[in-house]
Design an enzyme around this catalytic site. Structure first.
Site, PDB file in Angstrom:
ATOM      1  N   HIS A 172      -9.537   1.114   5.155  1.00 11.10           N
ATOM      2  CA  HIS A 172      -8.226   1.318   5.776  1.00 11.10           C
ATOM      3  C   HIS A 172      -8.391   2.296   6.944  1.00 11.10           C
ATOM      4  CE1 HIS A 172      -4.133   2.676   6.439  1.00 11.10           C
ATOM      5  NE2 HIS A 172      -3.759   1.532   5.891  1.00 11.10           N
ATOM      6  N   LYS A 210       0.097   4.275  -0.291  1.00 10.37           N
ATOM      7  CA  LYS A 210      -0.544   5.488   0.249  1.00 10.37           C
ATOM      8  C   LYS A 210      -0.309   6.647  -0.727  1.00 10.37           C
ATOM      9  CE  LYS A 210      -0.106   3.429   4.752  1.00 10.37           C
ATOM     10  NZ  LYS A 210      -0.081   3.567   6.194  1.00 10.37           N
ATOM     11  N   ASN A 263       0.853  -1.188   0.000  1.00  7.73           N
ATOM     12  CA  ASN A 263       0.000   0.000   0.000  1.00  7.73           C
ATOM     13  C   ASN A 263       0.888   1.236   0.000  1.00  7.73           C
ATOM     14  OD1 ASN A 263      -1.797   2.062   0.545  1.00  7.73           O
ATOM     15  ND2 ASN A 263      -2.243   1.419   2.642  1.00  7.73           N
ATOM     16  N   GLU A 322      -6.790   4.762   7.879  1.00 14.84           N
ATOM     17  CA  GLU A 322      -6.636   6.187   7.538  1.00 14.84           C
ATOM     18  C   GLU A 322      -7.907   6.739   6.892  1.00 14.84           C
ATOM     19  OE1 GLU A 322      -2.921   5.703   5.458  1.00 14.84           O
ATOM     20  OE2 GLU A 322      -2.013   5.153   7.377  1.00 14.84           O
ATOM     21  N   GLU A 349      -5.271  -5.062  10.637  1.00 16.11           N
ATOM     22  CA  GLU A 349      -4.250  -4.047  10.890  1.00 16.11           C
ATOM     23  C   GLU A 349      -4.551  -3.325  12.197  1.00 16.11           C
ATOM     24  OE1 GLU A 349      -2.218  -2.656   7.044  1.00 16.11           O
ATOM     25  OE2 GLU A 349      -4.047  -1.514   7.236  1.00 16.11           O
ATOM     26  N   SER A 357       3.489  -2.179  10.386  1.00 21.53           N
ATOM     27  CA  SER A 357       4.937  -2.227  10.608  1.00 21.53           C
ATOM     28  C   SER A 357       5.558  -3.566  10.197  1.00 21.53           C
ATOM     29  CB  SER A 357       5.261  -1.871  12.060  1.00 21.53           C
ATOM     30  OG  SER A 357       4.832  -0.549  12.349  1.00 21.53           O
ATOM     31  N   GLY A 412       2.424   2.182  10.861  1.00 17.25           N
ATOM     32  CA  GLY A 412       3.382   3.276  10.752  1.00 17.25           C
ATOM     33  C   GLY A 412       4.111   3.599  12.042  1.00 17.25           C
TER      34      GLY A 412
HETATM   35  P1  PGA Z   1       2.866   0.302   7.732  1.00 14.91           P
HETATM   36  O1  PGA Z   1       1.399   0.563   7.122  1.00 14.91           O
HETATM   37  O2  PGA Z   1       3.387  -0.973   7.096  1.00 14.91           O
HETATM   38  O3  PGA Z   1       3.646   1.510   7.319  1.00 14.91           O
HETATM   39  O4  PGA Z   1       2.707   0.165   9.196  1.00 14.91           O
HETATM   40  C1  PGA Z   1       0.493  -0.491   6.913  1.00 14.91           C
HETATM   41  C2  PGA Z   1      -0.767   0.032   6.300  1.00 14.91           C
HETATM   42  O5  PGA Z   1      -1.183   1.159   6.617  1.00 14.91           O
HETATM   43  O6  PGA Z   1      -1.411  -0.671   5.496  1.00 14.91           O
END
Ligand code: PGA
Length: 262
Positions: free
Chosen positions: A104, A14, A12, A106, A174, A220, A180
């Site tokens: 997601h 983003k 992903n 976000e 997640e 992560s 993140g």
């Molecule tokens: P990350 O993000 O691997 O940077 O923790 C995962 C995601 O948001 O799908």
């Protein structure tokens, strides 16, 4: 591995990489995996670029016959009409997009997408022949209040409210606190929640569908921890954010089988 489901490693991106950067990235990724003799049938790799990159990446995948799968990061709940700025799932499937992220964290937090919106988007994806990657996960406060699986399981049940039991889906667990943050869940934590999600799927869609559905862990994920997640019988892959923007790192995650058992 116990599972017979084909693992899926999904990147992903983003809001990163414009269409020119995307082309260079995907070319490099494909070369790197080919050089390493990656068996694309044994582990599926997918990239989820921003909308404006999709046409360029599709053209590249098609011209060079690359077997990477293409995903989008969002779609409209509607198929067409007066929805300024929205992107229809129909447009995505015309671009050979196979997967689309829905729900997601976000989108849930920054764009106020609640379980109802997520369910309508899952239905829209299904109508357009896309496979929704349904993202679920608890916040740190949820974890403290409800334990690890109650919130993700409730989110998954809600997300499936408007699709038939036969709809092909992918689930991505997640934990919001792990996204993140550099602080991934432990493999055991991920395995437990993914197992609870599979039990819920069996309840909603039947045990055959539950056994066939891939459940990913995200939050992560790196090349140094992917193997531990993939040893969990109910974890069938990963949704990777930050680490998917580094070609070598992402290629190494896709090639986790080379370091399982290390
Ligand atoms: P990350 O993000 O691997 O940077 O923790 C995962 C995601 O948001 O799908």
């Amino acid at each position: 591995m116990v599972t017979t489901r084909t693992p899926l490693i999904a990147g992903n991106w983003k809001m990163n990489l414009d269409h020119l950067q995307a082309i260079a990235f995907v070319q490099k990724l494909a070369w790197s995996l080919k050089d390493a003799k990656h068996d694309f049938e044994s582990v599926e790799a997918a990239v989820f670029p921003p909308f404006t990159d999709l046409r360029s990446v599709q053209t590249l995948l098609d011209a060079d016959k690359l077997v990477l799968a293409l995903g989008a990061q969002d779609l409209s709940a509607q198929d067409s009409g007066a929805y300024t700025g929205e992107i229809s799932g129909r447009f995505l499937s015309k671009l050979d997009v196979r997967y689309v992220l829905v729900g997601h964290s976000e989108r849930r937090t920054l764009h106020a997408e609640d379980d109802g919106v997520v369910a309508t988007k899952v239905a829209a994806a299904h109508r357009s022949g896309l496979v929704p990657v349904i993202c679920v996960g608890e916040t740190a406060a949820d974890l403290e209040q409800h334990g690890p699986s109650a919130v993700p399981v409730a989110q998954l049940r809600a997300a499936l409210a408007e699709v038939p039991a036969s709809a092909e889906i992918v689930v991505a667990y997640e934990p919001v606190w792990a996204i993140g943050s550099g602080q991934a869940a432990t493999a055991e934590q991920a395995g437990q929640v993914c197992s609870a999600l599979r039990t819920a799927l069996a309840d909603v869609a039947g045990s055959d569908a539950a056994a066939a559905t891939r459940i990913l862990y995200g939050g992560s994920v790196k090349s140094s921890n992917i193997a531990s997640f993939m040893r969990e019988p109910d974890v069938d892959g990963a949704l990777v954010g930050g680490a998917s923007l580094d070609v070598d790192e992402f290629a190494s995650i896709v090639r986790f089988q080379a370091h399982v058992g290390v």
